[in-house]
Design an enzyme around this catalytic site. Structure first.
Site, short mmCIF file in Angstrom:
data_model
loop_
_atom_site.label_atom_id
_atom_site.label_comp_id
_atom_site.label_asym_id
_atom_site.label_seq_id
_atom_site.Cartn_x
_atom_site.Cartn_y
_atom_site.Cartn_z
N THR A 151 71.25 10.14 73.97
CA THR A 151 72.63 10.25 74.44
C THR A 151 72.68 10.99 75.76
OG1 THR A 151 73.46 10.34 72.17
CG2 THR A 151 74.90 11.24 73.89
N ARG A 179 77.43 1.40 62.56
CA ARG A 179 76.83 2.73 62.47
C ARG A 179 77.34 3.62 63.60
NH1 ARG A 179 73.59 6.14 66.06
NH2 ARG A 179 72.31 7.50 64.76
N VAL A 180 77.66 4.87 63.28
CA VAL A 180 78.09 5.84 64.28
C VAL A 180 77.25 7.10 64.12
CG1 VAL A 180 80.00 7.23 65.17
CG2 VAL A 180 80.44 4.94 64.27
N GLY A 181 76.75 7.62 65.22
CA GLY A 181 75.98 8.86 65.19
C GLY A 181 76.85 10.06 65.50
N ASP A 182 76.21 11.11 66.00
CA ASP A 182 76.92 12.36 66.25
C ASP A 182 77.70 12.36 67.56
OD1 ASP A 182 74.19 12.44 67.55
OD2 ASP A 182 75.08 14.22 68.44
N THR A 202 71.77 15.59 71.82
CA THR A 202 71.16 14.28 71.86
C THR A 202 70.06 14.25 70.82
OG1 THR A 202 69.95 12.67 73.23
CG2 THR A 202 69.56 14.99 73.69
N LEU A 204 68.67 12.28 66.91
CA LEU A 204 69.00 11.48 65.75
C LEU A 204 70.32 11.95 65.16
CD1 LEU A 204 68.24 9.26 63.76
CD2 LEU A 204 66.97 10.97 62.45
#
Length: 317
Positions: A151, A179-182, A202, A204
């Site tokens: 990111t 899917r959505v990450g942080d 940035t 996982l």
């Protein structure tokens, strides 16, 4: 008055230079962070953000972005947005909405269209070739499909003392649709308070969101920790806790800056970042986890930079 900008990864360096130019001319932190991230989103050779980003398992490029204003705590975010040139600009616009300021999927894309944001097919031929190659490797070698989740996260401080934070990402390569990450999640991917400082993350996303580390770093700075001490304490204590309780900790790296333009970084992988302020020009550094919950930070070498440029532009065979 102090001013400065810091951002994740080597890919952000040109954006940091541009942000510092704006800040030196007394432009706003919001304009600086948006410009910084747009610079990364627009460059086709960065395969984890914006144009040229890598698609999901179905070959669709879904992007996430967020913007936060440290004076007002206004937050805007998008997740799973498609075919929009600059997701960070959509997120910043949404931060002005009292309601519905976090949009996802079709709703985020439709909002961008109604508000007149530039539409663009964001999946490049190069990125599609990488996707096709990965599909073949997965099928032939039974490999883990997930690779790449860098990111761009940035924090800016302007000459009025205002601070902002922003993030943008195409997310985990080969992720399942939706899917959505942080990255668009407040407290996990980013947090900023103009009376204290800001932090972005940035790595996982599935593991980062377990710890809300961006908020934790800002909280620690508010208790008097320097940005570096706050990063070291938050990141390495959580790395150890997650490893103990969950069995492992995915890659994560965080950056921070306070109201004086002082900065800090902590990481559990090899991590590059770019930073500059009113006392020092933008420079790229490389960080690694050190001993006893510390971070080792060194300037990159010209050899490293040359190898990086060669690697990201190498032909896809």
């Amino acid at each position: 008055m102090a001013w400065g900008a810091i951002a994740t990864w080597r890919m952000a360096h040109d954006g940091v230079i541009e942000a510092l130019r704006l800040l030196e001319k007394q432009q706003s932190a919001g304009d600086a962070v948006e410009t910084l991230i747009k610079t990364v989103e627009d460059y086709p050779y960065y395969k984890s953000v914006g144009f040229g980003g890598l698609p999901n398992a179905e070959g669709i490029l879904e992007m996430d972005a967020a913007f936060m204003h440290g004076d007002t705590f206004e937050i805007g975010a998008v997740a799973g947005i498609t075919d929009v040139k600059n997701p960070i600009s959509v997120a910043r616009k949404l931060s002005k909405d009292k309601f519905n300021s976090f949009r996802v999927g079709e709703g985020a894309t439709k909002y961008s269209m109604l508000e007149g944001f530039e539409r663009k097919s964001m999946l490049t031929e190069r990125a599609h070739k990488i996707w096709e190659k990965r599909l073949k490797e997965i099928h032939e070698n039974n490999l883990n499909p997930y690779d790449g989740h860098d990111t761009v996260g940035a924090i800016t401080l302007d000459q009025t003392g205002t601070m902002t934070a922003g993030t943008s990402s195409s997310g985990l390569f080969m992720k399942k649709p939706g899917r959505v990450g942080d990255s668009p999640l407040s407290g996990s991917g980013f947090y900023v308070d103009s009376e204290i400082g800001g932090a972005t993350a940035t790595g996982l996303g599935e593991d980062l969101m377990k710890g809300c580390l961006s908020y934790e770093i800002v909280r620690l700075m508010g208790e008097g920790f320097t940005p570096q001490a706050a990063c070291d304490k938050a990141v390495y204590e959580f790395h150890d806790k997650l490893t103990d309780r969950y069995g492992k900790a995915g890659a994560f790296s965080l950056i921070a800056m306070n109201t004086q333009g002082e900065w800090g970084v902590a990481t559990n992988v090899e991590f590059t970042f770019s930073v500059g302020n009113n006392q020092a020009e933008a420079q790229i550094f490389i960080a690694n986890m050190g001993a006893n919950h510390t971070t080792e930070i060194q300037p990159i070498t010209q050899e490293w930079l040359a190898a990086y440029e060669k690697r990201i532009k190498a032909p896809i065979e």
